[in-house]
Write a protein that holds these residues in place. Structure first.
Motif, PDB file in Angstrom:
ATOM      1  N   ALA A   1       5.122  10.187 -11.537  1.00 48.68           N
ATOM      2  CA  ALA A   1       4.380  11.364 -11.076  1.00 48.68           C
ATOM      3  C   ALA A   1       5.228  12.629 -11.190  1.00 48.68           C
ATOM      4  O   ALA A   1       4.736  13.690 -11.598  1.00 48.68           O
ATOM      5  N   LEU A   2       6.493  12.514 -10.827  1.00 47.46           N
ATOM      6  CA  LEU A   2       7.383  13.671 -10.890  1.00 47.46           C
ATOM      7  C   LEU A   2       7.593  14.121 -12.336  1.00 47.46           C
ATOM      8  O   LEU A   2       7.595  15.323 -12.642  1.00 47.46           O
ATOM      9  N   TYR A   3       7.726  13.153 -13.228  1.00 49.02           N
ATOM     10  CA  TYR A   3       7.903  13.461 -14.653  1.00 49.02           C
ATOM     11  C   TYR A   3       6.676  14.209 -15.193  1.00 49.02           C
ATOM     12  O   TYR A   3       6.800  15.239 -15.864  1.00 49.02           O
ATOM     13  N   ILE A   4       5.472  13.677 -14.895  1.00 46.95           N
ATOM     14  CA  ILE A   4       4.242  14.299 -15.378  1.00 46.95           C
ATOM     15  C   ILE A   4       4.099  15.713 -14.821  1.00 46.95           C
ATOM     16  O   ILE A   4       3.730  16.650 -15.535  1.00 46.95           O
ATOM     17  N   LYS A   5       4.405  15.882 -13.552  1.00 48.11           N
ATOM     18  CA  LYS A   5       4.330  17.212 -12.937  1.00 48.11           C
ATOM     19  C   LYS A   5       5.232  18.197 -13.670  1.00 48.11           C
ATOM     20  O   LYS A   5       4.814  19.310 -14.027  1.00 48.11           O
ATOM     21  N   GLN A   6       6.467  17.803 -13.900  1.00 46.86           N
ATOM     22  CA  GLN A   6       7.428  18.698 -14.539  1.00 46.86           C
ATOM     23  C   GLN A   6       7.037  19.012 -15.979  1.00 46.86           C
ATOM     24  O   GLN A   6       7.095  20.165 -16.425  1.00 46.86           O
ATOM     25  N   ARG A   7       6.601  17.976 -16.738  1.00 48.13           N
ATOM     26  CA  ARG A   7       6.217  18.177 -18.145  1.00 48.13           C
ATOM     27  C   ARG A   7       4.994  19.079 -18.251  1.00 48.13           C
ATOM     28  O   ARG A   7       4.946  19.987 -19.089  1.00 48.13           O
ATOM     29  N   PHE A   8       3.993  18.835 -17.402  1.00 49.36           N
ATOM     30  CA  PHE A   8       2.776  19.650 -17.473  1.00 49.36           C
ATOM     31  C   PHE A   8       3.097  21.107 -17.158  1.00 49.36           C
ATOM     32  O   PHE A   8       2.614  22.024 -17.837  1.00 49.36           O
ATOM     33  N   GLU A   9       3.903  21.333 -16.124  1.00 50.80           N
ATOM     34  CA  GLU A   9       4.216  22.705 -15.730  1.00 50.80           C
ATOM     35  C   GLU A   9       5.048  23.405 -16.799  1.00 50.80           C
ATOM     36  O   GLU A   9       4.898  24.621 -17.027  1.00 50.80           O
TER      37      GLU A   9
ATOM     38  N   LEU B   1       0.115  15.080  -8.721  1.00 46.93           N
ATOM     39  CA  LEU B   1       0.318  15.844  -7.491  1.00 46.93           C
ATOM     40  C   LEU B   1      -0.160  15.057  -6.269  1.00 46.93           C
ATOM     41  O   LEU B   1       0.501  15.050  -5.217  1.00 46.93           O
ATOM     42  N   ASN B   2      -1.307  14.394  -6.399  1.00 42.00           N
ATOM     43  CA  ASN B   2      -1.825  13.578  -5.295  1.00 42.00           C
ATOM     44  C   ASN B   2      -0.849  12.476  -4.938  1.00 42.00           C
ATOM     45  O   ASN B   2      -0.614  12.178  -3.761  1.00 42.00           O
ATOM     46  N   THR B   3      -0.273  11.848  -5.955  1.00 47.31           N
ATOM     47  CA  THR B   3       0.699  10.778  -5.710  1.00 47.31           C
ATOM     48  C   THR B   3       1.919  11.315  -4.987  1.00 47.31           C
ATOM     49  O   THR B   3       2.399  10.713  -4.012  1.00 47.31           O
ATOM     50  N   LEU B   4       2.425  12.458  -5.403  1.00 47.51           N
ATOM     51  CA  LEU B   4       3.602  13.043  -4.755  1.00 47.51           C
ATOM     52  C   LEU B   4       3.302  13.478  -3.324  1.00 47.51           C
ATOM     53  O   LEU B   4       4.163  13.387  -2.445  1.00 47.51           O
ATOM     54  N   ASN B   5       2.086  13.912  -3.076  1.00 48.70           N
ATOM     55  CA  ASN B   5       1.708  14.307  -1.709  1.00 48.70           C
ATOM     56  C   ASN B   5       1.668  13.129  -0.755  1.00 48.70           C
ATOM     57  O   ASN B   5       1.763  13.307   0.455  1.00 48.70           O
ATOM     58  N   LYS B   6       1.495  11.920  -1.293  1.00 46.44           N
ATOM     59  CA  LYS B   6       1.450  10.740  -0.421  1.00 46.44           C
ATOM     60  C   LYS B   6       2.836  10.368   0.087  1.00 46.44           C
ATOM     61  O   LYS B   6       2.946   9.591   1.015  1.00 46.44           O
TER      62      LYS B   6
ATOM     63  N   LEU C   1       0.807  -1.221   0.000  1.00 44.77           N
ATOM     64  CA  LEU C   1       0.000   0.000   0.000  1.00 44.77           C
ATOM     65  C   LEU C   1       0.841   1.273   0.000  1.00 44.77           C
ATOM     66  O   LEU C   1       0.316   2.356  -0.267  1.00 44.77           O
ATOM     67  N   LYS C   2       2.128   1.156   0.283  1.00 44.78           N
ATOM     68  CA  LYS C   2       2.984   2.343   0.247  1.00 44.78           C
ATOM     69  C   LYS C   2       3.739   2.486  -1.069  1.00 44.78           C
ATOM     70  O   LYS C   2       4.534   3.420  -1.231  1.00 44.78           O
ATOM     71  N   SER C   3       3.498   1.585  -1.994  1.00 40.91           N
ATOM     72  CA  SER C   3       4.247   1.625  -3.258  1.00 40.91           C
ATOM     73  C   SER C   3       3.544   2.550  -4.252  1.00 40.91           C
ATOM     74  O   SER C   3       2.392   2.334  -4.613  1.00 40.91           O
ATOM     75  N   PHE C   4       4.240   3.593  -4.671  1.00 42.80           N
ATOM     76  CA  PHE C   4       3.729   4.533  -5.659  1.00 42.80           C
ATOM     77  C   PHE C   4       4.820   4.795  -6.693  1.00 42.80           C
ATOM     78  O   PHE C   4       6.013   4.733  -6.378  1.00 42.80           O
ATOM     79  N   ASP C   5       4.419   5.072  -7.912  1.00 48.25           N
ATOM     80  CA  ASP C   5       5.378   5.368  -8.972  1.00 48.25           C
ATOM     81  C   ASP C   5       5.751   6.845  -8.892  1.00 48.25           C
ATOM     82  O   ASP C   5       5.194   7.689  -9.609  1.00 48.25           O
ATOM     83  N   LYS C   6       6.674   7.131  -8.003  1.00 51.83           N
ATOM     84  CA  LYS C   6       7.061   8.511  -7.752  1.00 51.83           C
ATOM     85  C   LYS C   6       7.726   9.149  -8.972  1.00 51.83           C
ATOM     86  O   LYS C   6       7.481  10.319  -9.286  1.00 51.83           O
TER      87      LYS C   6
END
Length: 308
Positions: A268-276, A303-308, A260-265
């Motif tokens: 998520a970081l790539y998408i955040k940077q590309r979108f911005e 963003l939700n994923t990174l906040n976790k 339950l703690k495994s997330f594709d950080k």
């Protein structure tokens, strides 16, 4: 270990002999900083077992639930409460978040809460609530800043989850699915992965909690030796969107933490940077060669994923 083994043996002897003076002579109520963290694993710890309490600093769970309710015989509930207070007043450095599960409000819970208020657990978990009135009463008797957690195990509470969210101090709901089944007169043999009734209960619980910003904690899996099926449940619930589950053994905790703690950080970081980067050019919807179409909802999910 919090205390040396010899003193732990004395604590257990005092519990078994119902020696209240042993605890009252040592209790020194004091305000404690309240820990309020995002969590995945919530482990039940028997409050009448001194050896279990003494290992709080060795646990790998995010939350330790010091249990005064089910599993503690009526004649030992007072002693379990005193033992809980003794451990609550110790230094909490390197300890998980400490939540005390009291008894139902009309079954001794109100008196337990009044006593625990002086020792500042991080949260108090209250079972068997049925109405907004129960929740309001809980908010009134649990002192601020102690947080409130509730067990959702009655049909009335389950049907009105959103209406019960009357205070920002309410941080988590725990699904007591077996008690809920009993209250609904549904057979427990339905508790199987992909059962449509179970799917509905889990999905409704998850969505109702999310809609009011309260942490949904999935049910405790009772067959603690069957780790293979427990892992199947964890994977299934993660696919549904759950991020926390109750546990009754350290082995279950390890599985919950791993799954339950495994997330594709990195994604998520790539998408955040590309979108911005693209948004600076006035483009908020585009095809990315790595992850396909990216727009604002995809960005918000990252963003939700990174906040976790």
């Amino acid at each position: 270990m919090i205390f040396d083994p010899a003193f732990v043996a004395k604590i257990q002897t005092a519990i078994e002999s119902k020696d209240e003076d042993f605890f009252l002579q040592r209790l020194q109520p004091r305000r404690q900083p309240i820990k309020d963290i995002s969590f995945a694993s919530a482990l039940m710890v028997s409050a009448h077992r001194a050896k279990h309490l003494n290992k709080l600093d060795e646990l790998r769970c995010d939350v330790a639930i010091l249990n005064l309710e089910d599993g503690v015989a009526k004649e030992y509930k007072k002693m379990a409460l005193l033992a809980t207070a003794l451990f609550l007043q110790q230094s909490r450095k390197n300890l998980p978040m400490l939540v005390v599960r009291v008894n139902a409000l009309d079954e001794g819970g109100m008196e337990e809460i009044a006593f625990l208020n002086d020792f500042y657990p991080d949260a108090i978990r209250i079972p068997k609530i049925r109405s907004k009135k129960d929740v309001q009463k809980s908010c009134e008797i649990v002192v601020d800043p102690i947080k409130l957690h509730f067990s959702i195990e009655t049909k009335e509470a389950f049907s009105n989850l959103q209406d019960l969210a009357i205070s920002p101090r309410i941080k988590a709901y725990y699904l007591g699915i077996l008690d809920l089944f009993a209250d609904l007169k549904i057979g427990q043999d339905l508790l199987k992965i992909s059962n449509p009734t179970v799917n509905y209960i889990l999905a409704k619980f998850l969505v109702d909690c999310a809609s009011v910003g309260i942490k949904p904690v999935s049910f405790v899996y009772q067959d603690y030796k069957n780790l293979e099926e427990f892992e199947e449940w964890c994977r299934y619930e993660k696919e549904m969107g759950f991020e926390a589950k109750g546990c009754i053994s350290p082995q279950q905790v390890a599985i919950v933490n791993r799954i339950l703690k495994s997330f594709d950080k990195q994604k998520a970081l790539y998408i955040k940077q590309r979108f911005e980067e693209m948004a600076k050019q006035g483009i908020t919807g585009f095809v990315d060669e790595k992850y396909g179409f990216i727009d604002e909802p995809i960005y918000k999910d990252a963003l939700n994923t990174l906040n976790k």
